[in-house]
Write a protein that holds these residues in place. Structure first.
Motif, PDB file in Angstrom:
ATOM      1  N   ASP A 131       0.832  -1.211   0.000  1.00  0.00           N
ATOM      2  CA  ASP A 131       0.000   0.000   0.000  1.00  0.00           C
ATOM      3  C   ASP A 131       0.862   1.254   0.000  1.00  0.00           C
ATOM      4  O   ASP A 131       0.563   2.245  -0.680  1.00  0.00           O
ATOM      5  N   GLN A 132       1.950   1.211   0.785  1.00  0.00           N
ATOM      6  CA  GLN A 132       2.871   2.345   0.851  1.00  0.00           C
ATOM      7  C   GLN A 132       3.463   2.644  -0.525  1.00  0.00           C
ATOM      8  O   GLN A 132       3.526   3.793  -0.966  1.00  0.00           O
ATOM      9  N   ILE A 133       3.912   1.598  -1.183  1.00  0.00           N
ATOM     10  CA  ILE A 133       4.573   1.751  -2.489  1.00  0.00           C
ATOM     11  C   ILE A 133       3.572   2.199  -3.551  1.00  0.00           C
ATOM     12  O   ILE A 133       3.871   3.089  -4.367  1.00  0.00           O
ATOM     13  N   GLU A 134       2.370   1.629  -3.517  1.00  0.00           N
ATOM     14  CA  GLU A 134       1.328   2.040  -4.466  1.00  0.00           C
ATOM     15  C   GLU A 134       0.958   3.510  -4.262  1.00  0.00           C
ATOM     16  O   GLU A 134       0.744   4.244  -5.226  1.00  0.00           O
ATOM     17  N   THR A 135       0.882   3.929  -2.998  1.00  0.00           N
ATOM     18  CA  THR A 135       0.562   5.328  -2.694  1.00  0.00           C
ATOM     19  C   THR A 135       1.658   6.251  -3.206  1.00  0.00           C
ATOM     20  O   THR A 135       1.379   7.313  -3.775  1.00  0.00           O
ATOM     21  N   PHE A 136       2.916   5.854  -3.018  1.00  0.00           N
ATOM     22  CA  PHE A 136       4.052   6.636  -3.515  1.00  0.00           C
ATOM     23  C   PHE A 136       3.927   6.838  -5.029  1.00  0.00           C
ATOM     24  O   PHE A 136       4.024   7.959  -5.538  1.00  0.00           O
ATOM     25  N   LEU A 137       3.696   5.752  -5.769  1.00  0.00           N
ATOM     26  CA  LEU A 137       3.608   5.831  -7.231  1.00  0.00           C
ATOM     27  C   LEU A 137       2.365   6.609  -7.669  1.00  0.00           C
ATOM     28  O   LEU A 137       2.417   7.401  -8.618  1.00  0.00           O
ATOM     29  N   PHE A 138       1.253   6.398  -6.969  1.00  0.00           N
ATOM     30  CA  PHE A 138       0.011   7.109  -7.278  1.00  0.00           C
ATOM     31  C   PHE A 138       0.226   8.622  -7.147  1.00  0.00           C
ATOM     32  O   PHE A 138      -0.166   9.401  -8.026  1.00  0.00           O
ATOM     33  N   ARG A 139       0.866   9.035  -6.056  1.00  0.00           N
ATOM     34  CA  ARG A 139       1.094  10.471  -5.824  1.00  0.00           C
ATOM     35  C   ARG A 139       2.157  11.025  -6.766  1.00  0.00           C
ATOM     36  O   ARG A 139       2.069  12.184  -7.195  1.00  0.00           O
ATOM     37  N   LEU A 140       3.161  10.231  -7.063  1.00  0.00           N
ATOM     38  CA  LEU A 140       4.202  10.651  -8.006  1.00  0.00           C
ATOM     39  C   LEU A 140       3.585  10.945  -9.376  1.00  0.00           C
ATOM     40  O   LEU A 140       3.888  11.963 -10.005  1.00  0.00           O
ATOM     41  N   ILE A 141       2.708  10.062  -9.823  1.00  0.00           N
ATOM     42  CA  ILE A 141       2.045  10.219 -11.128  1.00  0.00           C
ATOM     43  C   ILE A 141       1.165  11.476 -11.131  1.00  0.00           C
ATOM     44  O   ILE A 141       1.097  12.201 -12.125  1.00  0.00           O
ATOM     45  N   ARG A 142       0.530  11.748  -9.994  1.00  0.00           N
ATOM     46  CA  ARG A 142      -0.365  12.912  -9.905  1.00  0.00           C
ATOM     47  C   ARG A 142       0.369  14.215  -9.639  1.00  0.00           C
ATOM     48  O   ARG A 142      -0.229  15.289  -9.653  1.00  0.00           O
ATOM     49  N   GLY A 143       1.683  14.141  -9.385  1.00  0.00           N
ATOM     50  CA  GLY A 143       2.463  15.354  -9.169  1.00  0.00           C
ATOM     51  C   GLY A 143       2.486  15.826  -7.740  1.00  0.00           C
ATOM     52  O   GLY A 143       2.322  17.013  -7.451  1.00  0.00           O
ATOM     53  N   SER A 144       2.694  14.921  -6.800  1.00  0.00           N
ATOM     54  CA  SER A 144       2.704  15.264  -5.377  1.00  0.00           C
ATOM     55  C   SER A 144       3.988  16.001  -4.992  1.00  0.00           C
ATOM     56  O   SER A 144       5.001  15.937  -5.684  1.00  0.00           O
ATOM     57  N   SER A 145       3.920  16.709  -3.866  1.00  0.00           N
ATOM     58  CA  SER A 145       5.105  17.344  -3.296  1.00  0.00           C
ATOM     59  C   SER A 145       5.983  16.281  -2.635  1.00  0.00           C
ATOM     60  O   SER A 145       5.587  15.121  -2.506  1.00  0.00           O
TER      61      SER A 145
END
Length: 446
Positions: A131-145
């Motif tokens: 879940d942690q890794i999926e969240t990282f990639l999900f936010r990276l794709i969306r342009g997270s800080s």
């Protein structure tokens, strides 16, 4: 494996003696594993926990079977359970949000309600390392800080004891120990972005580029956490208490470097559990340099407001009723409640501060109290001419949403006092000579 979880719980002080915990329990492998871990931890730590299960009514008979299974687990282990049934499709439609966000909203609101009911202090969530890794990639794709790339941190009273355990290890433990669990078949469908990341993107990268891809991402998440800790922001340094609310002072924010400014905004968004994407933070930074009043609509029913040199976040007021421009007539002396204010007129020979005004009014005079109207004017202290009340409010930097709430005190249709804001030259009394003192204060200060 449970010993490792217990060590993490102790080392990070996730659970301590006397804690009362709500465990979010779906009946799936992760929550069943967390249930086993908490039960094991009870051998060495004296704490209590209950289960909280939400039936999303999304999968028909399967959802009902999940609910039944969760109740059976609670009965088998003699652990109290609370169950809520709520349609995430209806919630999503009503709030114009996605199914995932609607489900998350329902769950966390329910967990908070149960926490209050049992006088608890922590919520345990069964997020795993995948879940942690999926969240990282999900936010990276969306342009997270950078802060958003920390994965899913423990925050406030929410703990995640199994967030460093891979899903395959969880399944292996449960299967080897013949522990039953439920499977949500929608996890294998590509209808949601996160599912697509789990089922398509990660396996493709592992197969084509690096079989240890998830380990590399976990190491990167750990490094980002360390960097963010070093650059931790203390929001109190940038806060003002103004107009009965806490807000951020724009002048103080603009003293910082651009990157720190973005971190301040991100930290402020986190305070309200709002996501800090690069685009959102960038739009708020642009707002700081604009003139006048502005509003940005955020998710979860929040809005960000800017007025003069301050910004703040608040819940958007829906179906706001039009303010009634009521008029009250009173004979001096008096003490009344007008809107959310207490207005008082007494005989005195001194006044102090902006919330008191010593006037030349007399006992027995009749005055009117109302809210502002278009075209209102006042003759400010020390001036011969009259000034539009609208201009007075702008010069005094009174927020737009408060201008219509300020009680105006009038004598013979002329404004004596825009309470707490501007006093009239025409009605000023003589200090140390008996007159009528007008006083205003908020009702909650009574």
């Amino acid at each position: 494996m449970l010993k490792k979880i217990l060590k993490k719980i102790k080392d990070e002080k996730l659970i301590q003696e006397g804690d009362k915990i709500v465990l979010g329990f779906s009946g799936g492998p992760d929550s069943v594993f967390l249930l086993e871990a908490l039960n094991y931890a009870k051998k060495e730590i004296n704490f209590e926990f209950v289960l909280a299960h939400v039936n999303h009514l999304l999968r028909g008979e399967n959802s009902d079977t999940d609910e039944k299974f969760s109740i059976e687990c609670s009965e088998r282990l003699n652990i109290p359970i609370f169950v809520k049934r709520a349609s995430i499709e209806e919630i999503a439609k009503e709030n114009n949000i996605g199914l995932e966000e609607a489900g998350r909203f329902i769950r966390y609101e329910f967990f908070k309600d149960i926490l209050k009911k049992i006088s608890g202090n922590k919520i345990a969530i069964a997020h795993n390392l995948d879940d942690q890794i999926e969240t990282f990639l999900f936010r990276l794709i969306r342009g997270s800080s950078l802060e958003g790339l920390e994965g899913i941190p423990n925050r406030e009273n929410i703990i995640r004891p199994i967030n460093e355990v891979y899903k395959n290890n969880i399944l292996k433990f449960l299967d080897e120990n013949k522990i039953k669990y439920r499977i949500d078949e929608t996890n294998f469908e590509n209808d949601f972005t996160r599912n697509s990341i789990r089922l398509d993107l990660i396996p493709w990268i592992e197969k084509r580029y690096n079989n240890n891809f998830k380990d590399k991402i976990f190491n990167l998440i750990s490094e980002i956490k360390e960097v963010n800790k070093i650059l931790e922001i203390d929001l109190k340094k940038y806060e003002d208490f103004k107009d009965n609310r806490w807000s951020l002072n724009i002048d103080l924010i603009e003293l910082e470097e651009n990157y720190i400014q973005r971190k301040i905004i991100n930290e402020y968004l986190k305070k309200y559990n709002l996501e800090g994407s690069r685009e959102k933070i960038g739009n708020i930074i642009k707002l700081l340099n604009t003139n006048g009043s502005k509003v940005i609509k955020l998710e979860k029913g929040f809005i960000l407001k800017k007025q003069y040199k301050n910004i703040w976040i608040e819940k958007e007021k829906k179906d706001k009723l039009e303010k009634v421009n009521k008029l009250v007539t009173e004979k001096i002396p008096f003490k009344i409640i007008f809107n959310s204010y207490v207005v008082e007129a007494i005989e005195d020979n001194k006044s102090f501060g902006k919330n008191e005004f010593l006037t030349n009014l007399k006992i027995g005079d009749t005055i009117e109290i109302r809210m502002r109207k278009d075209g209102d004017k006042i003759r400010p202290l020390g001036m011969e001419s009259y000034k539009k009340l609208k201009d007075v409010f702008i010069n005094e930097k009174i927020p737009k949403d408060l201008r219509g709430e300020i009680p105006l005190i009038l004598k013979d249709d002329e404004i004596v006092w825009a309470s707490g804001v501007k006093k009239s030259e025409s009605f000023k009394g003589e200090e140390n000579k008996k007159g009528i003192k007008l006083i205003i204060r908020r009702q909650d200060e009574e």
